[in-house]
Design an enzyme around this catalytic site. Structure first.
Site, PDB file in Angstrom:
ATOM      1  N   CYS A  18       0.868  -1.182   0.000  1.00  0.00           N
ATOM      2  CA  CYS A  18       0.000   0.000   0.000  1.00  0.00           C
ATOM      3  C   CYS A  18       0.903   1.230   0.000  1.00  0.00           C
ATOM      4  CB  CYS A  18      -0.861  -0.038   1.268  1.00  0.00           C
ATOM      5  SG  CYS A  18      -1.892   1.415   1.512  1.00  0.00           S
ATOM      6  N   CYS A  29      -1.099   3.918  -6.548  1.00  0.00           N
ATOM      7  CA  CYS A  29      -1.918   3.289  -5.508  1.00  0.00           C
ATOM      8  C   CYS A  29      -2.112   1.857  -5.979  1.00  0.00           C
ATOM      9  CB  CYS A  29      -3.260   4.014  -5.404  1.00  0.00           C
ATOM     10  SG  CYS A  29      -4.517   3.104  -4.461  1.00  0.00           S
TER      11      CYS A  29
END
Ligand code: DGL
Length: 274
Positions: free
Chosen positions: A82, A192
């Site tokens: 992440c 992302c």
């Protein structure tokens, strides 16, 4: 071969991977391909996604809790799959944890190094583009002003619901990318880990609204390679023991809703689910 030498050649423990939600499935896809003998425990913090609109202290606390939970399950290494959690917590996790910690990084370096006289769009969460770790990475680019940061709140919410088709995401792209209408775009960085699932939609939207090659970049291949290196350097590889049962999936969200979305995104069945 003695029992002891066998131990040094094969570490059967799984690798822990976490993200705020389904984003890590994009990272995991690369790791499963590159490391066919390894097993993974994947934790998606779906109940708390998105992380990207939260303050830094909250992202740090959630990341530490996810890491602790995986450590208690006996993982031999941790992948922070992440970008947002990496920005807020990677230093703290590396200081605190006794196992190697691998992170993801937005792929702005290859995008900038590919050359061209257009701009590079860096699509990520609102938190990632604000936080110091990414700002420092961007400042190291040869021409940082060429990189335009676009905080894309709204996309993760759609992807968490399994909505990755063009019609679902195009309205958010139109809203976020409107300032660059007609621009010459050399590269688009998917900063992302949720976004690789919408890469075809991003490419289609970009080709209709920008000029230039609009090449798409994500950091997942680099993360998988880094994990492979770290396992070898630390004597943690599990060579020659590949098995069909490779992914254990844990979620803080609703299991019944999460499982089919996860398997659809990952494109492989999970071994265990709880
Ligand atoms: N997948 C995450 C990332 O790479 C964050 C998504 C979120 O906002 O929760 O940044």
């Amino acid at each position: 071969m003695t029992e002891n030498s066998a131990k040094t050649e094969y570490d059967p423990r799984p690798i822990g991977v976490f993200d705020s939600g389904f984003g890590e499935a994009s990272t995991l896809r690369n790791m499963l391909r590159l490391l066919p003998d390894e097993r993974f425990i994947y934790f998606g913090d779906n109940a708390n996604a998105p992380y990207g609109d939260r303050p830094e202290e909250q992202i740090l606390a959630l990341s530490e809790a996810a890491a602790d939970m995986l450590l208690h399950r006996g993982v031999k290494a941790l992948v922070v799959a992440c970008n947002t959690a990496t920005s807020a917590s990677i230093k703290a996790l590396r200081r605190k944890l006794a196992v190697p910690v691998v992170s993801v990084e937005p792929a702005i370096k290859p995008a900038c190094e590919a050359g061209g006289d257009g701009i590079v769009l860096m699509l990520a969460t609102a938190a990632t583009v604000k936080l110091a770790r990414y700002r420092a990475l961007r400042a190291r680019m040869p021409d940082p002003d060429r990189v335009k940061d676009v905080g894309c709140s709204g996309l993760v919410e759609l992807i968490e619901r399994g909505l990755i088709d063009y019609d679902s995401v195009a309205p958010v792209l139109a809203q976020k990318l409107a300032p660059y209408e007609g621009a010459k775009v050399d590269g688009i960085v998917l900063g992302c880990t949720h976004y690789p699932f919408i890469a075809p939609a991003v490419k289609r939207w970009a080709e209709a609204h920008f000029t230039g090659p609009c090449r798409i970049y994500d950091g997942n291949e680099g993360t998988a390679r880094q994990l492979a290196r770290v396992l070898v350097q630390n004597g943690l590889s599990a060579p020659g023991r590949g098995s069909g049962e490779r992914v254990t999936f844990l979620t803080s969200g609703d299991e019944k809703t999460a499982r089919p979305i996860f398997e659809m995104l990952l494109e492989v069945p999970v071994y265990e689910f709880r």
